[in-house]
Design an enzyme around this catalytic site. Structure first.
Site, PDB file in Angstrom:
ATOM      1  N   GLU A 103     -25.522  -9.555  -0.790  1.00  0.00           N
ATOM      2  CA  GLU A 103     -24.571  -8.512  -0.195  1.00  0.00           C
ATOM      3  C   GLU A 103     -23.128  -8.718  -0.882  1.00  0.00           C
ATOM      4  O   GLU A 103     -22.628  -7.777  -1.009  1.00  0.00           O
ATOM      5  CB  GLU A 103     -24.583  -8.629   1.063  1.00  0.00           C
ATOM      6  CG  GLU A 103     -25.841  -8.238   1.963  1.00  0.00           C
ATOM      7  CD  GLU A 103     -25.968  -6.890   1.902  1.00  0.00           C
ATOM      8  OE1 GLU A 103     -25.360  -6.001   1.568  1.00  0.00           O
ATOM      9  OE2 GLU A 103     -27.362  -6.552   2.557  1.00  0.00           O
ATOM     10  N   ARG A 123     -21.638  -5.741  -2.916  1.00  0.00           N
ATOM     11  CA  ARG A 123     -20.336  -5.067  -2.240  1.00  0.00           C
ATOM     12  C   ARG A 123     -18.993  -5.560  -2.971  1.00  0.00           C
ATOM     13  O   ARG A 123     -18.306  -4.741  -3.035  1.00  0.00           O
ATOM     14  CB  ARG A 123     -20.352  -5.273  -0.743  1.00  0.00           C
ATOM     15  CG  ARG A 123     -21.544  -4.620  -0.129  1.00  0.00           C
ATOM     16  CD  ARG A 123     -21.467  -4.741   1.447  1.00  0.00           C
ATOM     17  NE  ARG A 123     -22.764  -4.877   1.802  1.00  0.00           N
ATOM     18  CZ  ARG A 123     -23.018  -4.304   3.275  1.00  0.00           C
ATOM     19  NH1 ARG A 123     -22.309  -3.755   4.024  1.00  0.00           N
ATOM     20  NH2 ARG A 123     -24.317  -4.273   3.677  1.00  0.00           N
ATOM     21  N   ASP A 170     -36.856  -2.570  -2.277  1.00  0.00           N
ATOM     22  CA  ASP A 170     -36.424  -1.389  -2.912  1.00  0.00           C
ATOM     23  C   ASP A 170     -35.365  -1.534  -4.365  1.00  0.00           C
ATOM     24  O   ASP A 170     -35.913  -0.929  -5.218  1.00  0.00           O
ATOM     25  CB  ASP A 170     -35.407  -0.772  -1.974  1.00  0.00           C
ATOM     26  CG  ASP A 170     -34.258  -1.477  -1.339  1.00  0.00           C
ATOM     27  OD1 ASP A 170     -34.264  -2.748  -1.541  1.00  0.00           O
ATOM     28  OD2 ASP A 170     -33.544  -1.094  -0.334  1.00  0.00           O
ATOM     29  N   GLU A 190     -29.447   6.619   1.375  1.00  0.00           N
ATOM     30  CA  GLU A 190     -30.176   7.141   0.192  1.00  0.00           C
ATOM     31  C   GLU A 190     -30.476   8.507  -0.030  1.00  0.00           C
ATOM     32  O   GLU A 190     -30.781   8.658  -1.252  1.00  0.00           O
ATOM     33  CB  GLU A 190     -31.528   6.109   0.769  1.00  0.00           C
ATOM     34  CG  GLU A 190     -31.248   4.559   0.331  1.00  0.00           C
ATOM     35  CD  GLU A 190     -30.209   3.965   1.158  1.00  0.00           C
ATOM     36  OE1 GLU A 190     -29.919   4.351   2.309  1.00  0.00           O
ATOM     37  OE2 GLU A 190     -29.853   2.752   0.561  1.00  0.00           O
ATOM     38  N   THR A 207     -26.292  -0.817  -6.856  1.00  0.00           N
ATOM     39  CA  THR A 207     -27.133  -0.326  -5.611  1.00  0.00           C
ATOM     40  C   THR A 207     -26.118  -0.033  -4.259  1.00  0.00           C
ATOM     41  O   THR A 207     -26.407   0.466  -3.639  1.00  0.00           O
ATOM     42  CB  THR A 207     -28.204  -1.225  -5.380  1.00  0.00           C
ATOM     43  OG1 THR A 207     -28.961  -0.680  -4.457  1.00  0.00           O
ATOM     44  CG2 THR A 207     -27.587  -2.338  -4.637  1.00  0.00           C
TER      45      THR A 207
END
Ligand SMILES: *[C@@H]1O[C@H](CO)[C@@H](O)[C@H](O)[C@H]1NC(C)=O
Ligand SMILES: *[C@@H]1O[C@H](CO)[C@@H](O)[C@H](O)[C@H]1NC(C)=O
Length: 562
Positions: free
Chosen positions: A146, A150, A276, A457, A544
């Site tokens: 994360e 991010r 994913d 998404e 992502t």
């Protein structure tokens, strides 16, 4: 020389695009004439778009206003805190020793793309004066994945879009504090990291989810290219090599790995949570490098074919084992596999469950079809003509288009928002219900599956589908989702919140505005209604977390090759 010129060229191209974009924002009433280029009465599969894909200014500006509404509430109530709770009007930090700019850094490139100068100036001021990574996280260490997607991703795209070197300094500081997470016997990273002590923190049993381990590569490679520090490159690359070496015969990846052993642990196979972005980054790592020929985007001519091979094998596995259709409405969805017994590597049960997260795959398949799946030497049209694609490309394109329709069907709820998790009906026993939300009863308590967390998404895939086809239908879908968000997630006092049950109106809320609402959901909606020159797909890959990173010619020689 060529490399430097290419980078300068990309920089110039971007600056020009930004200027054009700013011009259109300031004169947004001028370009509405472009709208008449579209023939409203046509409803064919993929009408040929005329010329460049241009903005729909009214809708684009409505998305910008939504961003300002979400950001200004955060700024008013929680400026500087990592996470925002819009109902209680407060912020919280991931560590008690202070924030790491989680929300701010995640939102900066959206401000730059939207041309929000005032918001940007305050956010960048905060980064300049207050951003620090010497946070211990003794109570709660930082998640390696994360923090990378991010914060590191956000800093890097802010750097590329603004050319302000302050972001590079912060990115290097953060990455150096994170590198020790990769110090494991296998080279797979630990799940967490203590940024102050500069040590990786193993999960119980040294487990790490597959998506977490394999979704760090774009960011660390970009930083390696910028700094010429090969450590960033090779540590992230090594992860892909490990995963490749322990692949199952199906070429699908179980969602859990052991960082000490460098192996898969007995765990489900799915394209949703924890699985994913492994599949997403196989394609993006391949696209991260330029084609050797500037005239084609076809396969075989990019610099790292090893990722093409892994991607193609994985897409084959997905088609062999996971792609299903409901018996009644023929909705396409991606099922999951649950391992069975001692011989779990070969025996699996099907589970007809789909996370909202899986909907990223629709756009990813379409992007893959027009790049990795393009026939050699062919310039793929918008929309693609099927004879421009290989057999695999045609298959992936069709699955992507169908999956996107399936994802849109999960928006047929009382709110028009799609739930976090959907169960599909594999048999025709209940012909009126192709899908349902587990444990959901009208008026009953909402289960976890029923929530909508402002996730991106589906709109991510709609953005790609729009860019790759120019078909207005995708803009209409995106606008419908945006209106449902405005109606049900927008709070009267400012900000937006998670809806607890998408099938119950009036809605109830969870007290959270996720950072990805600013970095992804609103960015993809904005890009769907903006002029395509704002972010040309052949100049960038998106990480992502929707942070754009430029495609570049690497100066570091990959060690993981075919
Ligand atoms: C729009 O499409 C309809 C139906 O295909 C066609 O009859 C009409 O001529 C088109 N109009 C324009 C302006 O292209
Ligand atoms: C979180 O950390 C930031 C930066 O150190 C600080 O400005 C903010 O007040 C903190 N928030 C809370 C709720 O403690």
């Amino acid at each position: 020389m060529l490399r430097r010129r290419t980078i300068q060229y990309l920089g110039l191209l971007f600056a020009a695009a930004l200027l054009i974009h700013l011009y259109f924002i300031s004169r947004s009433d001028l370009d509405s004439s472009h709208l008449s280029e579209w023939n409203d009465s046509v409803d064919v599969q993929d009408p040929e778009p005329k010329g460049k894909l241009s903005a729909e200014p009214r809708k684009r500006d409505a998305v910008v206003a939504a961003f300002q509404y979400a950001w200004s509430a955060y700024e008013r109530d929680a400026m500087g805190s990592d996470e925002y709770h819009p109902i209680s009007h407060r912020g919280t930090n991931l560590s008690s020793s202070g924030g790491i700019g989680y929300t701010i850094v995640d939102a900066i490139d959206t401000m730059l793309l939207m041309g929000l100068h005032q918001e940007y100036s305050r956010a960048s001021d905060w980064v300049r004066k207050s951003l620090r990574f010497d946070r211990d996280g003794r109570d709660r260490c930082f998640n390696t994945f994360e923090t990378t997607i991010r914060v590191l991703g956000g800093l890097l795209s802010a750097l590329h879009l603004s050319s302000d070197d302050m972001y590079l300094k912060h990115a290097v500081d953060l990455a150096d504090r994170m590198l020790p997470a990769f110090d494991t016997p296998s080279g797979l990273p630990h799940t967490s990291v203590n940024l102050e002590a500069r040590v990786g923190i193993p999960d119980a049993g040294s487990y790490i989810s597959t998506a977490e381990a394999t979704t760090l590569q774009l960011e660390f490679r970009d930083l390696a290219q910028l700094t010429k520090n090969t450590d960033y490159w090779y540590k992230a690359e090594r992860v892909m090599e490990v995963v490749n070496s322990v692949r199952l015969p199906s070429n699908l990846a179980p969602i859990s790995m052991n960082a000490n052993e460098g192996s898969f642990s007995q765990s489900d196979i799915r394209l949703g949570s924890r699985g994913d972005s492994y599949y997403e980054y196989l394609l993006e790592c391949y696209l991260h490098k330029p084609c050797l020929s500037t005239h084609t985007r076809g396969s075989q001519d990019r610099t790292e074919p090893v990722y093409l091979k892994m991607y193609e094998d994985a897409m084959q596995g997905i088609h062999d084992h996971l792609v299903h259709k409901t018996p009644t409405r023929k909705l396409t969805y991606i099922a999951e596999l649950i391992p069975k017994g001692a011989n779990w590597r070969t025996t699996w049960d099907l589970n007809h469950k789909q996370d909202h997260l899986v909907c990223f795959l629709a756009g990813s398949l379409m992007l893959g079809a027009t790049t990795a799946g393009a026939r050699t030497g062919v310039v793929v049209s918008v929309p693609p003509k099927m004879d421009e694609l290989t057999k695999k490309g045609q298959r992936d394109w069709k699955t992507g288009v169908d999956l996107l329709e399936g994802c849109m069907a999960t928006h047929e709820t009382a709110t028009g928002l799609s739930p976090e998790i959907v169960q599909f009906q594999p048999s025709a026993d209940q012909p009126n219900r192709d899908w349902y939300i587990k444990g959901s009863k009208p008026g009953g308590p909402a289960g976890y599956d029923a929530r909508y967390m402002l996730r991106p998404e589906t709109v991510e895939s709609l953005f790609l589908a729009w860019r790759l086809t120019g078909n207005k239908r995708y803009r209409e879908y995106a606008w419908g989702i945006f209106q449902a968000i405005e109606k049900h997630c927008r709070l009267a006092d400012g900000g937006y919140a998670t809806v607890l049950d998408v099938d119950t109106v009036p809605v109830r809320y969870d007290d959270k505005q996720e950072t990805f609402y600013l970095s992804e959901t609103l960015k993809y909606l904005f890009l769907t209604f903006a002029d395509e020159s704002v972010l040309p797909l052949d100049g960038y890959v998106l990480n992502t977390e929707a942070h754009p990173l430029p495609i570049f010619r690497p100066s570091i020689k990959p060690m993981f090759t075919l």
